[in-house]
Scaffold this active site. Structure first.
Site, PDB file in Angstrom:
ATOM      1  N   ASP A 238       0.863  -1.173   0.000  1.00  0.00           N
ATOM      2  CA  ASP A 238       0.000   0.000   0.000  1.00  0.00           C
ATOM      3  C   ASP A 238       0.915   1.243   0.000  1.00  0.00           C
ATOM      4  O   ASP A 238       2.122   1.127   0.239  1.00  0.00           O
ATOM      5  CB  ASP A 238      -0.843  -0.066   1.283  1.00  0.00           C
ATOM      6  CG  ASP A 238      -1.599   1.204   1.545  1.00  0.00           C
ATOM      7  OD1 ASP A 238      -2.319   1.651   0.646  1.00  0.00           O
ATOM      8  OD2 ASP A 238      -1.465   1.761   2.653  1.00  0.00           O
TER       9      ASP A 238
ATOM     10  N   ASP B  80      -0.193   5.111   1.043  1.00  0.00           N
ATOM     11  CA  ASP B  80      -0.422   6.099   2.097  1.00  0.00           C
ATOM     12  C   ASP B  80      -0.392   5.475   3.487  1.00  0.00           C
ATOM     13  O   ASP B  80      -1.109   4.511   3.767  1.00  0.00           O
ATOM     14  CB  ASP B  80      -1.777   6.787   1.891  1.00  0.00           C
ATOM     15  CG  ASP B  80      -1.784   7.640   0.644  1.00  0.00           C
ATOM     16  OD1 ASP B  80      -0.928   8.522   0.519  1.00  0.00           O
ATOM     17  OD2 ASP B  80      -2.641   7.393  -0.237  1.00  0.00           O
TER      18      ASP B  80
ATOM     19  N   GLU C 141     -13.415   5.207   8.738  1.00  0.00           N
ATOM     20  CA  GLU C 141     -12.395   4.290   8.188  1.00  0.00           C
ATOM     21  C   GLU C 141     -11.722   3.479   9.302  1.00  0.00           C
ATOM     22  O   GLU C 141     -11.501   2.280   9.161  1.00  0.00           O
ATOM     23  CB  GLU C 141     -11.337   5.094   7.402  1.00  0.00           C
ATOM     24  CG  GLU C 141     -10.205   4.217   6.876  1.00  0.00           C
ATOM     25  CD  GLU C 141      -8.997   4.987   6.307  1.00  0.00           C
ATOM     26  OE1 GLU C 141      -9.155   6.134   5.851  1.00  0.00           O
ATOM     27  OE2 GLU C 141      -7.894   4.404   6.315  1.00  0.00           O
TER      28      GLU C 141
ATOM     29  N   SER D 146      -2.522   1.424  -4.457  1.00  0.00           N
ATOM     30  CA  SER D 146      -2.981   2.530  -3.614  1.00  0.00           C
ATOM     31  C   SER D 146      -4.350   3.060  -3.996  1.00  0.00           C
ATOM     32  O   SER D 146      -4.649   3.262  -5.174  1.00  0.00           O
ATOM     33  CB  SER D 146      -1.967   3.671  -3.722  1.00  0.00           C
ATOM     34  OG  SER D 146      -2.490   4.839  -3.150  1.00  0.00           O
ATOM     35  N   ALA D 147      -5.134   3.332  -2.982  1.00  0.00           N
ATOM     36  CA  ALA D 147      -6.415   3.994  -3.192  1.00  0.00           C
ATOM     37  C   ALA D 147      -6.236   5.512  -3.188  1.00  0.00           C
ATOM     38  O   ALA D 147      -7.195   6.270  -3.200  1.00  0.00           O
ATOM     39  CB  ALA D 147      -7.401   3.581  -2.103  1.00  0.00           C
TER      40      ALA D 147
ATOM     41  N   LYS E 186      -9.780  -3.360  -3.079  1.00  0.00           N
ATOM     42  CA  LYS E 186      -8.484  -3.695  -3.671  1.00  0.00           C
ATOM     43  C   LYS E 186      -8.514  -5.101  -4.297  1.00  0.00           C
ATOM     44  O   LYS E 186      -7.812  -5.357  -5.265  1.00  0.00           O
ATOM     45  CB  LYS E 186      -7.362  -3.523  -2.644  1.00  0.00           C
ATOM     46  CG  LYS E 186      -7.122  -2.037  -2.327  1.00  0.00           C
ATOM     47  CD  LYS E 186      -5.832  -1.767  -1.597  1.00  0.00           C
ATOM     48  CE  LYS E 186      -5.592  -0.261  -1.471  1.00  0.00           C
ATOM     49  NZ  LYS E 186      -4.339   0.054  -0.755  1.00  0.00           N
TER      50      LYS E 186
ATOM     51  N   ASP F 180      -1.517  -0.860   5.829  1.00  0.00           N
ATOM     52  CA  ASP F 180      -1.832  -0.244   7.121  1.00  0.00           C
ATOM     53  C   ASP F 180      -3.322  -0.320   7.423  1.00  0.00           C
ATOM     54  O   ASP F 180      -3.761   0.108   8.487  1.00  0.00           O
ATOM     55  CB  ASP F 180      -1.384   1.222   7.175  1.00  0.00           C
ATOM     56  CG  ASP F 180      -2.347   2.138   6.448  1.00  0.00           C
ATOM     57  OD1 ASP F 180      -2.437   2.011   5.211  1.00  0.00           O
ATOM     58  OD2 ASP F 180      -3.030   2.938   7.104  1.00  0.00           O
TER      59      ASP F 180
HETATM   60  P1  TMP Z   1      -3.862   4.058   0.351  1.00  0.00           P
HETATM   61  O1  TMP Z   1      -4.611   2.911  -0.241  1.00  0.00           O
HETATM   62  O2  TMP Z   1      -2.648   4.427  -0.464  1.00  0.00           O
HETATM   63  O3  TMP Z   1      -3.521   3.880   1.786  1.00  0.00           O
HETATM   64  O4  TMP Z   1      -4.830   5.371   0.257  1.00  0.00           O
HETATM   65  C1  TMP Z   1      -6.007   5.497   0.972  1.00  0.00           C
HETATM   66  C2  TMP Z   1      -5.943   6.526   2.044  1.00  0.00           C
HETATM   67  O5  TMP Z   1      -6.322   7.808   1.535  1.00  0.00           O
HETATM   68  C3  TMP Z   1      -6.938   6.220   3.151  1.00  0.00           C
HETATM   69  O6  TMP Z   1      -6.260   6.025   4.367  1.00  0.00           O
HETATM   70  C4  TMP Z   1      -7.826   7.441   3.229  1.00  0.00           C
HETATM   71  C5  TMP Z   1      -7.066   8.507   2.521  1.00  0.00           C
HETATM   72  N1  TMP Z   1      -7.907   9.549   1.899  1.00  0.00           N
HETATM   73  C6  TMP Z   1      -7.622  10.884   2.177  1.00  0.00           C
HETATM   74  O7  TMP Z   1      -6.706  11.163   2.955  1.00  0.00           O
HETATM   75  N2  TMP Z   1      -8.382  11.870   1.587  1.00  0.00           N
HETATM   76  C7  TMP Z   1      -9.399  11.589   0.722  1.00  0.00           C
HETATM   77  O8  TMP Z   1     -10.042  12.508   0.200  1.00  0.00           O
HETATM   78  C8  TMP Z   1      -9.689  10.222   0.446  1.00  0.00           C
HETATM   79  C9  TMP Z   1     -10.806   9.875  -0.481  1.00  0.00           C
HETATM   80  C10 TMP Z   1      -8.908   9.242   1.052  1.00  0.00           C
HETATM   81 MG    MG Z   2      -2.836   3.181   3.538  1.00  0.00          MG
END
Ligand code: TMP
Ligand code: MG
Length: 286
Positions: free
Chosen positions: A38, A40, A85, A153-154, A202, A227
């Site tokens: 992942d 973030d 979340e 990554s989301a 995912k 995470d």
């Molecule tokens: P990841 O899959 O790379 O961890 O990304 C997802 C993270 O992004 C998740 O922890 C929530 C965060 N997020 C924000 O910080 N701001 C936003 O507007 C959105 C939609 C998600």
């Molecule tokens: Mg993350």
């Protein structure tokens, strides 16, 4: 076996099992390994000097590209949906529609800001984005040993790519699945491309990218790093997996979530802002 596994941030449900998986992977050799991570709050730090670090979305949210009014709206969304979340009292099924709502609303707001592609480099440069301590060794070591790294990554693909490019670690062995921006012919953001990736789909994202996993079909041993509990399905597209070692960073709401993380991840790293354990593991495996 690996001294770093005894450090105070490391928690394991079943240490002998972890040892067994590591031994098996080490015997099988580097040519059988792939890493799926992942981005973030996994490759990037959760906090630095007591202050939260930005996600790839937050890098945009906090930037000069966004109007003050829109900043306030994005902040409201974060304050509404982030607690959901990480809420250990709600099931993933309950959270899923709410997460889709968060991503959809946030992306709609970002598109309204007419973000310009040629500004992204500056915005990342001026941001507080921070990869975890030890990131250089992590990325370089994988590249040196030709171990593929999939960043799944989301977040926002264009932004996270720029973060790793500016850090000098966007090596050829790195592949990214994420939400990519779609720009019009004048370079202004008009939409996001393809199927939305959010925190709880995912698995679907992995299954859509069969080509990538097909290319890596001889790599049956997976290190998965995340995470969120949603990150556990990132390897669902891997062909005939033999062994998987799941490493999870538990950054926030530690007491409430520890049990569920211990049940889901083989190694849980509690409030650990470094890549020390991961790097020690990689050095041992290669
Ligand atoms: P990841 O899959 O790379 O961890 O990304 C997802 C993270 O992004 C998740 O922890 C929530 C965060 N997020 C924000 O910080 N701001 C936003 O507007 C959105 C939609 C998600
Ligand atoms: Mg993350």
């Amino acid at each position: 076996m690996i001294p770093e596994l005894s450090s105070p941030s490391v928690c394991m449900r079943d240490p002998p099992r972890v040892e067994e998986i590591i031994k098996t992977m080490q015997k099988a050799g580097t040519s059988t390994i792939q890493v799926i991570s992942d981005f973030d709050m996994t490759l990037t730090r959760f906090a630095y000097n007591g202050k939260r670090c930005p996600t790839s979305h937050n890098i945009l949210d906090n930037s000069k590209l966004i109007s003050e009014e829109c900043k306030a709206q994005l902040k409201d969304l974060l304050n509404t949906y982030y607690p959901i979340e990480i809420d250990s009292k709600r099931t993933a099924e309950e959270k899923l529609p709410l997460m889709v709502e968060w991503w959809t609303k946030a992306h709609t707001l970002l598109v309204q800001q007419r973000i310009r592609k040629d500004m992204l480099q500056d915005v990342v440069k001026e941001s507080d984005a921070m990869l975890r301590e030890g990131y250089q060794l992590f990325f370089d070591h994988l590249q040196e040993h030709s171990i593929p790294l999939l960043i799944f990554s989301a977040g926002v693909g264009d932004v996270l790519e720029e973060v790793i490019r500016q850090a000098g670690v966007f090596h050829p062995n790195v592949k990214v699945f994420s939400n990519y921006m779609d720009f019009d012919e004048t370079g202004v953001l008009k939409a996001f491309k393809g199927e939305l990736i959010h925190i709880y789909n995912k698995r679907e994202g992995a299954l859509l990218n069969t080509g990538h996993f097909q290319e890596l079909k001889s790599r049956h041993n997976v290190l998965l790093v995340g995470d969120s509990l949603g990150d556990l399905t990132m390897a669902d597209g891997v062909h005939s997996m033999e062994n998987i070692l799941k490493i999870g960073f538990l950054n926030d709401k530690v007491e409430e979530r520890k049990t569920s993380y211990l049940n889901a991840y083989d190694i849980v790293l509690v409030k650990d802002e470094t890549m020390e354990v991961l790097n020690a593991l990689l050095l041992h495996l290669t």
